[in-house]
Design a protein around this motif. Structure first.
Motif, short mmCIF file in Angstrom:
data_model
loop_
_atom_site.label_atom_id
_atom_site.label_comp_id
_atom_site.label_asym_id
_atom_site.label_seq_id
_atom_site.Cartn_x
_atom_site.Cartn_y
_atom_site.Cartn_z
N MET A 125 0.80 -1.22 0.11
CA MET A 125 -0.10 0.19 -0.14
C MET A 125 0.92 1.14 0.14
O MET A 125 2.01 1.25 0.60
CB MET A 125 -0.78 0.03 1.37
CG MET A 125 -1.82 -1.34 1.33
SD MET A 125 -2.82 -1.33 2.61
CE MET A 125 -3.81 -2.57 2.55
N ASP A 178 -4.43 4.60 2.82
CA ASP A 178 -5.14 3.37 2.23
C ASP A 178 -5.79 2.65 3.16
O ASP A 178 -6.77 1.99 2.86
CB ASP A 178 -4.18 2.68 1.44
CG ASP A 178 -3.76 3.59 0.58
OD1 ASP A 178 -4.34 4.07 -0.22
OD2 ASP A 178 -2.35 3.54 0.21
N LYS A 179 -5.13 2.55 4.36
CA LYS A 179 -5.64 1.56 5.66
C LYS A 179 -5.36 2.08 6.72
O LYS A 179 -4.36 2.87 6.86
CB LYS A 179 -4.90 0.29 5.30
CG LYS A 179 -5.46 -0.84 6.37
CD LYS A 179 -5.09 -2.25 5.99
CE LYS A 179 -5.94 -3.22 6.63
NZ LYS A 179 -5.63 -4.64 6.13
N VAL A 227 -11.52 3.53 3.20
CA VAL A 227 -10.23 2.92 3.46
C VAL A 227 -10.25 1.34 3.77
O VAL A 227 -11.28 1.11 4.31
CB VAL A 227 -9.28 3.69 4.41
CG1 VAL A 227 -9.28 5.16 3.84
CG2 VAL A 227 -10.20 3.68 5.82
#
Length: 433
Positions: free
Chosen positions: A129, A212-213, A233
């Motif tokens: 990511m 993204d996370k 996300v």
């Protein structure tokens, strides 16, 4: 000190299953009031960005920040915090970090590629990511181990940027957490928390980059916010209270077993500690040890409440029955404190982490054994896994058809597309045939 009250179960009793399920029914619930507050905070951060972030941070964390840039902690402060830690603590954190990193290196997902009999090249690409957000609780809480456990696998996965958010109530930051952030190689630290931090990580502001996370533990407001932003996300999980199941027998020291149960119960009143044994006399001995050792604990009132409401000593028919009960519970942590733990291990199907043998207390896994301590709770081990490098890597399928391969596959794809009523799909495939 009054005697500790802990429930005793017997798997031979007719109502055992219903009593056990009632004890296990503790999935994390988020109240409507919390959800409403979180929705309002997320909407404000999305609409106003840094202005809303400052407003909520100043109000909820009792701060007086006027410029959002002040929320970003200079990297030099992380290094200074690390250098100020006692030598023995730095050595312990370094050892833990090295072991976590070594274990994580073995978790990397390998790419692959092959050519089928039609000459088509098929494969899988693995990429990290771009950016990950790590939520770390602030205030009185100090969990440097969680910083290491969340950040190091992301770095091993190759994530270029890890952004840590940590609240600073009254402007106070924990130096051990900051030192751990330096050790783990975290790229940016922003002193915000709560639902506003989660919203900022999900959508981004002028000061907080979108990620993204989002991983890492938090309170009910943080959990509700993570649930709300999922889809925008990725998230690690919605974690419930900590839990442990110990399967033990007569050869296990009851004092050790008592302290292993205490190690989870001291987290909070909702934590769950269960011991299963086919030996009723061993259960008696463990209960006696619980009462004898309770006074040793600074958090003995929390432990008493946890064990009294959520704990249990279970008399199983035999070790096979104990394994079946453990599989039903699907605990976050499972200890096999047995004469021959390896013999029972193949019968265990559902557990976040398994601690094998009497010299492997769960506490070693929390800090320095190597495998991650971010584990599925609330019976989620039936379908979920520990946090690891794979959580920060994406898999992309690769397909390169040869002319012969395209001609061979065209009628197959076309016929299935016809059955689904998708004419353009069928034509697109058959054009290559």
């Amino acid at each position: 000190m009054s005697a500790l009250k802990i429930q005793r179960f017997d798997s031979r009793e007719a109502d055992f299953s219903s009593r056990l399920d009632a004890l296990l029914d503790r999935a994390p619930e988020i109240s409507a009031d919390i959800t409403t507050v979180v929705d309002d905070i997320i909407a404000a951060v999305r609409a106003e960005g840094d202005a809303a972030l400052l407003r909520y941070t100043n109000r909820l964390d009792r701060r007086a920040v006027t410029d959002a840039a002040e929320l970003v902690l200079p990297h030099a402060e992380l290094e200074a915090a690390w250098n100020r830690l006692p030598d023995d603590l730095r050595a312990a954190l370094s050892t833990a970090a090295d072991r976590i990193r070594q274990y994580a290196e073995h978790q990397k997902i390998a790419p692959f590629q092959f050519t089928d009999r039609l000459g088509n090249q098929l494969g899988q690409r693995v990429t990290p990511m771009d950016r990950v957000g790590l939520y770390v609780p602030g205030g009185k809480a100090a969990y440097p181990s969680s910083v290491l456990m969340n950040a190091i696998p992301a770095k091993v996965a190759g994530v270029p940027e890890v952004v840590m958010v940590v609240p600073a109530p009254d402007g106070v930051l924990n130096p051990v957490v900051l030192g751990a952030a330096f050790l783990a190689g975290i790229d940016r630290v922003i002193t915000i928390g709560g639902a506003q931090a989660v919203a900022a990580l999900a959508w981004g502001t002028d000061t907080v980059p979108a990620v993204d996370k989002i991983v890492g533990p938090g309170n009910a407001y943080v959990a509700a916010a993570k649930r709300r932003v999922f889809g925008r996300v990725g998230i690690d999980s919605i974690a419930g209270p900590s839990e442990i199941v110990v399967i033990s027998e007569a050869g296990s020291d009851p004092r050790w077993m008592a302290m292993d149960l205490f190690s989870q119960a001291e987290h909070d009143e909702l934590a769950q500690s269960i011991l299963i044994s086919p030996d009723a006399y061993h259960l008696d001995a463990v209960e006696a040890a619980l009462n004898a050792r309770l006074a040793e604990l600074p958090r003995h009132e929390i432990v008493r409440a946890s064990l009294g409401h959520r704990g249990a000593l279970i008399h199983a028919r035999d070790l096979n029955d104990a394994a079946a009960i453990a599989n039903h519970i699907a605990p976050e942590h499972l200890e096999l404190a047995l004469d021959d733990p390896e013999a029972l291990l193949p019968k265990i199907r559902h557990a976040g982490a398994i601690f094998i043998g009497r010299h492997t207390p769960e506490a070693l896994g929390d800090y320095c054994a190597g495998p991650n301590h971010v584990l599925p709770t609330s019976r989620a081990a039936r379908f979920s896994s520990p946090l690891g490098v794979y959580e920060f890597q994406k898999r992309t399928s690769l397909i390169a058809c040869s002319p012969d391969g395209a001609r061979a596959l065209a009628p197959v794809a076309g016929r299935i597309a016809d059955a689904e009523g998708l004419a353009a799909h069928a034509a697109s495939a058959r054009d290559r045939g």
